[in-house]
Design a protein around this motif. Structure first.
Motif, short mmCIF file in Angstrom:
data_model
loop_
_atom_site.label_atom_id
_atom_site.label_comp_id
_atom_site.label_asym_id
_atom_site.label_seq_id
_atom_site.Cartn_x
_atom_site.Cartn_y
_atom_site.Cartn_z
N ARG A 62 -39.34 59.74 -11.72
CA ARG A 62 -40.59 59.91 -12.36
C ARG A 62 -41.28 61.10 -11.67
O ARG A 62 -42.64 61.23 -11.82
CB ARG A 62 -41.67 58.59 -12.01
CG ARG A 62 -41.33 57.54 -12.81
CD ARG A 62 -41.92 56.26 -12.60
NE ARG A 62 -43.47 56.34 -13.20
CZ ARG A 62 -43.72 55.39 -13.92
NH1 ARG A 62 -43.33 54.07 -14.10
NH2 ARG A 62 -44.97 55.41 -14.28
N GLN A 90 -41.97 41.66 -14.27
CA GLN A 90 -41.12 42.95 -14.02
C GLN A 90 -41.00 42.85 -12.48
O GLN A 90 -41.55 42.27 -11.73
CB GLN A 90 -41.97 44.27 -14.22
CG GLN A 90 -42.12 44.48 -15.61
CD GLN A 90 -42.54 46.09 -15.80
OE1 GLN A 90 -43.47 46.27 -15.11
NE2 GLN A 90 -41.97 46.72 -16.78
N THR A 99 -38.30 38.50 -16.65
CA THR A 99 -37.81 37.35 -17.89
C THR A 99 -36.63 37.81 -18.78
O THR A 99 -35.90 36.90 -19.24
CB THR A 99 -39.34 37.18 -18.73
OG1 THR A 99 -39.86 38.53 -18.78
CG2 THR A 99 -40.22 36.51 -17.79
N ARG A 100 -36.72 39.24 -18.78
CA ARG A 100 -35.48 39.51 -19.58
C ARG A 100 -34.04 39.45 -18.67
O ARG A 100 -33.04 38.93 -19.38
CB ARG A 100 -35.53 41.11 -19.97
CG ARG A 100 -34.67 41.59 -20.96
CD ARG A 100 -34.98 42.97 -21.33
NE ARG A 100 -36.13 43.02 -22.02
CZ ARG A 100 -36.61 44.44 -22.66
NH1 ARG A 100 -35.76 45.41 -22.66
NH2 ARG A 100 -37.50 44.10 -23.48
N ARG A 150 -38.36 40.41 -25.79
CA ARG A 150 -39.58 41.15 -25.57
C ARG A 150 -40.70 40.30 -26.18
O ARG A 150 -41.02 39.67 -27.09
CB ARG A 150 -39.36 42.34 -26.82
CG ARG A 150 -40.37 43.29 -26.82
CD ARG A 150 -40.49 44.25 -28.22
NE ARG A 150 -38.89 44.85 -28.31
CZ ARG A 150 -38.45 45.53 -27.57
NH1 ARG A 150 -39.15 46.20 -26.41
NH2 ARG A 150 -37.29 46.37 -27.68
N GLY A 210 -34.58 49.90 -16.21
CA GLY A 210 -34.49 51.20 -16.36
C GLY A 210 -34.52 51.86 -14.99
O GLY A 210 -35.30 51.25 -14.17
N1 GAP Z 1 -42.36 51.07 -14.84
C1 GAP Z 1 -41.46 51.68 -15.82
C2 GAP Z 1 -41.47 50.71 -16.90
O1 GAP Z 1 -42.38 49.77 -16.99
P1 GAP Z 1 -40.07 50.07 -19.10
O2 GAP Z 1 -38.67 50.57 -19.46
O3 GAP Z 1 -41.05 49.96 -20.18
O4 GAP Z 1 -40.31 51.05 -17.92
C3 GAP Z 1 -39.04 48.38 -17.63
O5 GAP Z 1 -39.88 48.67 -18.60
C4 GAP Z 1 -38.23 46.88 -17.65
O6 GAP Z 1 -39.32 45.92 -18.14
C5 GAP Z 1 -37.50 46.75 -19.09
O7 GAP Z 1 -36.07 47.45 -19.02
C6 GAP Z 1 -37.36 45.34 -19.66
O8 GAP Z 1 -36.34 44.54 -18.78
C7 GAP Z 1 -38.75 44.90 -19.23
N2 GAP Z 1 -39.79 44.92 -20.15
C8 GAP Z 1 -40.45 45.94 -20.97
N3 GAP Z 1 -41.10 45.58 -21.98
C9 GAP Z 1 -40.96 44.25 -21.76
C10 GAP Z 1 -41.37 43.09 -23.01
N4 GAP Z 1 -42.11 43.55 -24.08
N5 GAP Z 1 -40.97 41.86 -22.68
C11 GAP Z 1 -40.07 41.65 -21.63
N6 GAP Z 1 -39.56 42.54 -21.07
C12 GAP Z 1 -39.96 43.67 -20.89
#
Ligand code: GAP
Length: 442
Positions: free
Chosen positions: A270, A196, A309-310, A190, A266
């Motif tokens: 929507r 993304q 990045t995740r 995080r 995810g």
């Molecule tokens: N457009 C939908 C959306 O953004 P989300 O579940 O908030 O949905 C999607 O984010 C993906 O983005 C997450 O599953 C995660 O892999 C990545 N993600 C979200 N926040 C993050 C963060 N602060 N740092 C790294 N990856 C993050």
């Protein structure tokens, strides 16, 4: 076999040049990370793998690269200004800030130990703001996008008008997103600046449930194809209290990270929420005309939203292994799928003298046309193999004295450590075939 702990992964990433703390020489910036020589290659490879699987492999998905900075009305329309918040409390004593839903508000402050020190929870917007132009006032306030998806909705009409796409179709995009996260633990899991890989799939209302199931299946298959252990992946359905403000239904693909099961991607239904909101706020017609049935509607959207990045952290965690060999030596190995490994082939002359260095160097230059290579002629061959294992290089080629006689080289496979003799003329084909048929051997 020893476990992949977060400490071990962080240490390997720093030692071998995958990931560094941002601005480390100044003490670092929380939640910000730099991708070093191997890290950027790994990240780019995962991005390219996703891009190919999500655009090239479907005949109805097109790409987009929208700007990070958008008109501020986008975020009013999308609901982010009002709803994209975390409940936060401050410790009145040490001023530390916490997510109210992640700590026990009756307990002492985890930072300074003071009791009854928390303020009342209040909502804190996660969007970073800045100003555009020369005057810093209300009118110049803009935001760094917290998700890439809104760029796709804002361009929906332009893509339909310019690309001859027909519902059902998708728009894919990879790019940076920013969130002012208060809890930025767990390395790159995080962070405040991240990337993304999102795809918005536009469908006819009423067909959304069918496409939602379709994309759930496709996205899990993607990770299997990338070589991730199936037992380290599972589904998590969002309950009513977890659903994002825009979602009708949502499932996360979770991965078993060193700190436990956590969201990786995810898949969201929507509905027509976003396009309808943008119609209202922009005053533009964002309906779609189905030319066969003459029906006009606002499409529903099934979104697949993965963190790039995740994904890098997932790939590292999934690949990491410490193996105790027969001679009790411990080898650290990253079992990356060859399609995402930062270095595909290492070229190693057994010794640099007697012309072996020249032959190996020439082979290395030829292989660069097809693969990312690494040339290393220093040190004992066993130690060079270990260095390549530790950064996840799937193939090592050794040029030795026999090469000078019959033009053959040794090809060593990382996972099994098996070695075979291959003619130099066949080496590119051999590596291509092994990559196509790659199955992880524990
Ligand atoms: N457009 C939908 C959306 O953004 P989300 O579940 O908030 O949905 C999607 O984010 C993906 O983005 C997450 O599953 C995660 O892999 C990545 N993600 C979200 N926040 C993050 C963060 N602060 N740092 C790294 N990856 C993050």
């Amino acid at each position: 076999m020893a476990e992949a702990t977060m400490d071990k992964i962080v240490s390997l990433c720093k030692r071998r040049g995958f990931i560094f703390q941002s601005s480390e020489i100044y003490g670092g910036l929380a939640g910000s990370w730099d991708y070093g020589p191997l890290g950027v290659q790994l990240k780019n490879n995962i991005r390219d793998f996703w891009w190919k699987e999500m655009t090239q492999m479907y005949d109805n998905i097109v790409g987009l690269d929208a700007a990070i900075l958008m008109h501020p009305k986008v975020w009013e329309a999308s609901g982010h200004i009002k709803n994209f918040t975390d409940p936060l409390v401050d410790c009145k004593q040490c001023k530390s800030r916490f997510r109210a839903d992640q700590i026990d508000l009756e307990a002492a402050c985890p930072n300074c130990g003071t009791k009854d020190s928390f303020t009342q929870p209040r909502n804190f917007n996660l969007m970073f703001s800045t100003h555009i132009g020369s005057v810093e006032d209300e009118g110049s306030l803009i935001y760094l996008r917290p998700e890439t998806a809104q760029g796709i909705y804002a361009d929906f009409k332009s893509v339909v008008q310019s690309s001859r796409v027909k519902v059902p179709f998708g728009i894919a995009q990879v790019g940076k997103a920013f969130r002012n996260e208060i809890t930025t633990k767990s390395f790159i899991f995080r962070s405040v600046e991240f990337e993304q890989m999102e795809m918005q799939f536009f469908v006819k209302p009423g067909e959304d449930d069918k496409w939602f199931s379709f994309w759930r299946e496709e996205r899990l298959k993607f990770y299997h194809k990338m070589g991730i252990k199936p037992t380290s992946l599972r589904w998590h359905q969002h309950g009513p209290d977890e659903l994002a403000f825009y979602a009708k239904e949502a499932f996360d693909i979770q991965f078993l990270f060193p700190m436990g099961w956590q969201e990786l991607e995810g898949v969201h239904n929507r509905t027509d929420y976003d396009l309808s909101q943008h119609q209202i706020f922009s005053g533009k017609d964002l309906t779609y005309l189905d030319q066969e049935t003459n029906e006009r509607f606002v499409p529903y959207v099934v979104e697949t939203s993965a963190g790039l990045t995740r994904n890098v952290l997932m790939a590292l965690s999934d690949a990491y292994e410490e193996q105790t060999l027969e001679n009790n030596e411990v080898r650290t190995v990253l079992h990356f799928h060859p399609a995402i490994a930062p270095v595909t082939v290492a070229v190693l002359p057994l010794v640099k003298k007697d012309g072996l260095g020249e032959v190996a160097s020439k082979l290395d230059k030829e292989l660069r046309e097809d693969f990312t290579t690494f040339y290393d002629q220093n040190g004992a061959i066993g130690r060079r193999y270990r260095r390549m294992d530790e950064i996840g290089t799937p193939y090592c080629i050794t040029v030795d004295y026999q090469t000078l006689e019959d033009n053959s080289v040794t090809l060593r496979y990382r996972d099994s450590m098996k070695q075979i003799r291959v003619s130099m003329n066949q080496i590119v084909q051999e590596i291509r075939t092994a990559t196509k048929n790659y199955k992880r051997v524990e």
